[in-house]
Design a protein around this motif. Structure first.
Motif, PDB file in Angstrom:
ATOM      1  N   HIS A 132       0.841  -1.192   0.000  1.00  0.00           N
ATOM      2  CA  HIS A 132       0.000   0.000   0.000  1.00  0.00           C
ATOM      3  C   HIS A 132       0.883   1.251   0.000  1.00  0.00           C
ATOM      4  O   HIS A 132       1.828   1.354   0.796  1.00  0.00           O
ATOM      5  N   VAL A 133       0.571   2.184  -0.875  1.00  0.00           N
ATOM      6  CA  VAL A 133       1.315   3.438  -0.974  1.00  0.00           C
ATOM      7  C   VAL A 133       0.538   4.515  -0.229  1.00  0.00           C
ATOM      8  O   VAL A 133      -0.632   4.755  -0.527  1.00  0.00           O
ATOM      9  N   HIS A 134       1.176   5.170   0.736  1.00  0.00           N
ATOM     10  CA  HIS A 134       0.468   6.160   1.539  1.00  0.00           C
ATOM     11  C   HIS A 134       1.430   7.259   1.967  1.00  0.00           C
ATOM     12  O   HIS A 134       2.652   7.146   1.791  1.00  0.00           O
ATOM     13  N   LEU A 135       0.875   8.319   2.527  1.00  0.00           N
ATOM     14  CA  LEU A 135       1.669   9.468   2.961  1.00  0.00           C
ATOM     15  C   LEU A 135       2.693   9.044   4.008  1.00  0.00           C
ATOM     16  O   LEU A 135       2.370   8.345   4.967  1.00  0.00           O
ATOM     17  N   ARG A 136       3.932   9.460   3.802  1.00  0.00           N
ATOM     18  CA  ARG A 136       4.999   9.150   4.758  1.00  0.00           C
ATOM     19  C   ARG A 136       4.808   9.959   6.037  1.00  0.00           C
ATOM     20  O   ARG A 136       4.181  11.035   6.030  1.00  0.00           O
ATOM     21  N   ASP A 137       5.324   9.464   7.143  1.00  0.00           N
ATOM     22  CA  ASP A 137       5.202  10.184   8.408  1.00  0.00           C
ATOM     23  C   ASP A 137       5.930  11.530   8.324  1.00  0.00           C
ATOM     24  O   ASP A 137       6.980  11.650   7.697  1.00  0.00           O
ATOM     25  N   ARG A 138       5.354  12.506   8.980  1.00  0.00           N
ATOM     26  CA  ARG A 138       5.848  13.872   8.874  1.00  0.00           C
ATOM     27  C   ARG A 138       7.270  14.009   9.403  1.00  0.00           C
ATOM     28  O   ARG A 138       8.082  14.770   8.852  1.00  0.00           O
ATOM     29  N   ALA A 139       7.600  13.275  10.457  1.00  0.00           N
ATOM     30  CA  ALA A 139       8.940  13.404  11.049  1.00  0.00           C
ATOM     31  C   ALA A 139      10.019  13.031  10.038  1.00  0.00           C
ATOM     32  O   ALA A 139      11.050  13.715   9.924  1.00  0.00           O
ATOM     33  N   THR A 140       9.809  11.957   9.285  1.00  0.00           N
ATOM     34  CA  THR A 140      10.803  11.556   8.290  1.00  0.00           C
ATOM     35  C   THR A 140      10.867  12.557   7.149  1.00  0.00           C
ATOM     36  O   THR A 140      11.960  12.918   6.682  1.00  0.00           O
ATOM     37  N   ILE A 141       9.708  13.009   6.693  1.00  0.00           N
ATOM     38  CA  ILE A 141       9.683  14.019   5.636  1.00  0.00           C
ATOM     39  C   ILE A 141      10.497  15.237   6.049  1.00  0.00           C
ATOM     40  O   ILE A 141      11.308  15.767   5.276  1.00  0.00           O
ATOM     41  N   GLU A 142      10.310  15.676   7.286  1.00  0.00           N
ATOM     42  CA  GLU A 142      11.013  16.865   7.764  1.00  0.00           C
ATOM     43  C   GLU A 142      12.506  16.599   7.965  1.00  0.00           C
ATOM     44  O   GLU A 142      13.332  17.468   7.661  1.00  0.00           O
ATOM     45  N   CYS A 155       9.758  18.172  -5.762  1.00  0.00           N
ATOM     46  CA  CYS A 155      10.252  16.836  -6.069  1.00  0.00           C
ATOM     47  C   CYS A 155       9.248  16.119  -6.958  1.00  0.00           C
ATOM     48  O   CYS A 155       8.096  16.535  -7.071  1.00  0.00           O
ATOM     49  N   GLY A 156       9.696  15.039  -7.573  1.00  0.00           N
ATOM     50  CA  GLY A 156       8.813  14.223  -8.404  1.00  0.00           C
ATOM     51  C   GLY A 156       8.915  12.776  -7.990  1.00  0.00           C
ATOM     52  O   GLY A 156       8.755  12.432  -6.834  1.00  0.00           O
ATOM     53  N   HIS A 157       9.127  11.893  -8.954  1.00  0.00           N
ATOM     54  CA  HIS A 157       9.470  10.488  -8.776  1.00  0.00           C
ATOM     55  C   HIS A 157       8.278   9.570  -8.545  1.00  0.00           C
ATOM     56  O   HIS A 157       8.217   8.482  -9.113  1.00  0.00           O
ATOM     57  N   THR A 158       7.321   9.946  -7.690  1.00  0.00           N
ATOM     58  CA  THR A 158       6.206   9.031  -7.400  1.00  0.00           C
ATOM     59  C   THR A 158       5.051   9.170  -8.374  1.00  0.00           C
ATOM     60  O   THR A 158       4.128   8.346  -8.344  1.00  0.00           O
ATOM     61  N   HIS A 159       5.046  10.200  -9.205  1.00  0.00           N
ATOM     62  CA  HIS A 159       3.978  10.450 -10.179  1.00  0.00           C
ATOM     63  C   HIS A 159       2.656  10.830  -9.514  1.00  0.00           C
ATOM     64  O   HIS A 159       1.615  10.873 -10.184  1.00  0.00           O
ATOM     65  N   ILE A 160       2.667  11.126  -8.227  1.00  0.00           N
ATOM     66  CA  ILE A 160       1.444  11.447  -7.493  1.00  0.00           C
ATOM     67  C   ILE A 160       1.440  12.933  -7.131  1.00  0.00           C
ATOM     68  O   ILE A 160       2.318  13.394  -6.400  1.00  0.00           O
ATOM     69  N   PRO A 161       0.478  13.720  -7.613  1.00  0.00           N
ATOM     70  CA  PRO A 161       0.415  15.127  -7.205  1.00  0.00           C
ATOM     71  C   PRO A 161       0.156  15.228  -5.696  1.00  0.00           C
ATOM     72  O   PRO A 161      -0.777  14.608  -5.174  1.00  0.00           O
ATOM     73  N   ARG A 162       0.986  15.983  -5.015  1.00  0.00           N
ATOM     74  CA  ARG A 162       0.814  16.106  -3.567  1.00  0.00           C
ATOM     75  C   ARG A 162       1.550  17.337  -3.067  1.00  0.00           C
ATOM     76  O   ARG A 162       2.592  17.706  -3.602  1.00  0.00           O
ATOM     77  N   ALA A 163       1.010  17.962  -2.009  1.00  0.00           N
ATOM     78  CA  ALA A 163       1.689  19.057  -1.322  1.00  0.00           C
ATOM     79  C   ALA A 163       1.667  18.771   0.175  1.00  0.00           C
ATOM     80  O   ALA A 163       0.642  18.341   0.718  1.00  0.00           O
ATOM     81  N   VAL A 164       2.805  18.994   0.824  1.00  0.00           N
ATOM     82  CA  VAL A 164       2.926  18.796   2.273  1.00  0.00           C
ATOM     83  C   VAL A 164       3.557  20.044   2.870  1.00  0.00           C
ATOM     84  O   VAL A 164       4.612  20.497   2.409  1.00  0.00           O
ATOM     85  N   GLN A 165       2.919  20.594   3.903  1.00  0.00           N
ATOM     86  CA  GLN A 165       3.498  21.749   4.598  1.00  0.00           C
ATOM     87  C   GLN A 165       4.253  21.268   5.824  1.00  0.00           C
ATOM     88  O   GLN A 165       3.722  20.506   6.651  1.00  0.00           O
ATOM     89  N   LEU A 166       5.490  21.715   5.958  1.00  0.00           N
ATOM     90  CA  LEU A 166       6.307  21.353   7.108  1.00  0.00           C
ATOM     91  C   LEU A 166       5.966  22.240   8.304  1.00  0.00           C
ATOM     92  O   LEU A 166       5.321  23.280   8.169  1.00  0.00           O
TER      93      LEU A 166
END
Length: 249
Positions: A132-142, A155-166
């Motif tokens: 299952h592909v899902h949003l990564r935990d915020r701590a790792t993203i940061e 960034c790209g790579h996953t082909h999934i449009p997404r925005a995450v605010q830190l």
């Protein structure tokens, strides 16, 4: 400032042409487009895509599949690269070799293909053991954003449009894929990535209001022509994804 971000064209010249036309219709100049890599690999029209991209001289970073095209020996290439490599001219490969791993655009945006120091790992998504592909935990993203001072990260790579605010207000944006709305992969576990529709995707970044705004644009084009081409080249996974945005079982 207002500019467009594109990524993951994967040799889909028709999708690229549609996206470039849509960007122009939004009043955005070619000099205001950034390209996050994975430009040519795939069973479609790598040579024609390169003939469009190279003269545009877009602000471009290197994707993992761009790197594979110039690092792997012809006999050792994955099918995505082998299909494309046969269509490319020496000047196309020279252009790929010239692309940097990452870059900063106008002191506002940090650009990389996947994540800093690694062009093959999903930044905003993770894959479970069950696939299952899902949003990564915020701590790792940061953590992976440490040291980046720009307010915008692309960034790209996953082909999934997404925005995450830190937590400090910085914004990470993936514009989605221009040319590949679905694929399968084995790493870190077997999984599918599916956009759910066949449109070409990109993003517009705009700080005219004083705060950074993101608009994801989904652009229709003759996706069935590309699906038929993939089928003719015996790439059923590509044919399915290009036709529907889903990868057939």
């Amino acid at each position: 400032m207002r500019f467009a971000a594109i990524a993951d064209i994967h040799g889909n010249a028709l999708a690229l042409e549609a996206v470039l036309a849509d960007i122009a219709a939004q009043g955005i100049a070619t000099a205001d487009i950034v390209n996050l890599g994975d430009c040519l690999s795939g069973p479609l029209e790598a040579g024609r895509t390169a003939d469009i991209l190279v003269p545009l001289d877009l602000f471009t970073v290197c994707g993992n599949h761009d790197r594979y095209l110039v690092e792997h020996a012809a006999g050792d290439m994955h099918e995505w690269e082998a299909d494309a490599f046969r269509q490319l001219k020496p000047e196309h490969l020279d252009w790929l070799r010239s692309l940097p791993f990452d870059a900063v655009f106008r002191d506002v945006a940090y650009l990389c293909h996947a994540r800093p120091q690694d062009d093959g790992t999903y930044w905003l998504e993770q894959v479970s053991r069950e696939g299952h592909v899902h949003l990564r935990d915020r701590a790792t993203i940061e953590t992976w954003a440490d040291g980046i001072t720009q307010p915008l990260i692309l960034c790209g790579h996953t082909h999934i449009p997404r925005a995450v605010q830190l937590s400090d207000g910085r914004l990470i944006v993936n514009p989605g894929s221009v040319g590949g709305p679905g694929y399968t992969d084995d790493a870190p576990y077997p999984h599918k990535v599916e956009a759910g529709l066949p449109h070409a995707s990109y993003a517009i970044l705009d700080d005219a209001s004083g705060a950074l705004g993101v608009t994801f644009r989904l652009v229709p084009y003759d996706h069935m022509a590309m699906s038929r081409l993939a089928g003719e080249r015996h790439r059923p996974e590509w044919a399915s994804a290009l036709a529907t945005g889903f990868v057939a079982e």
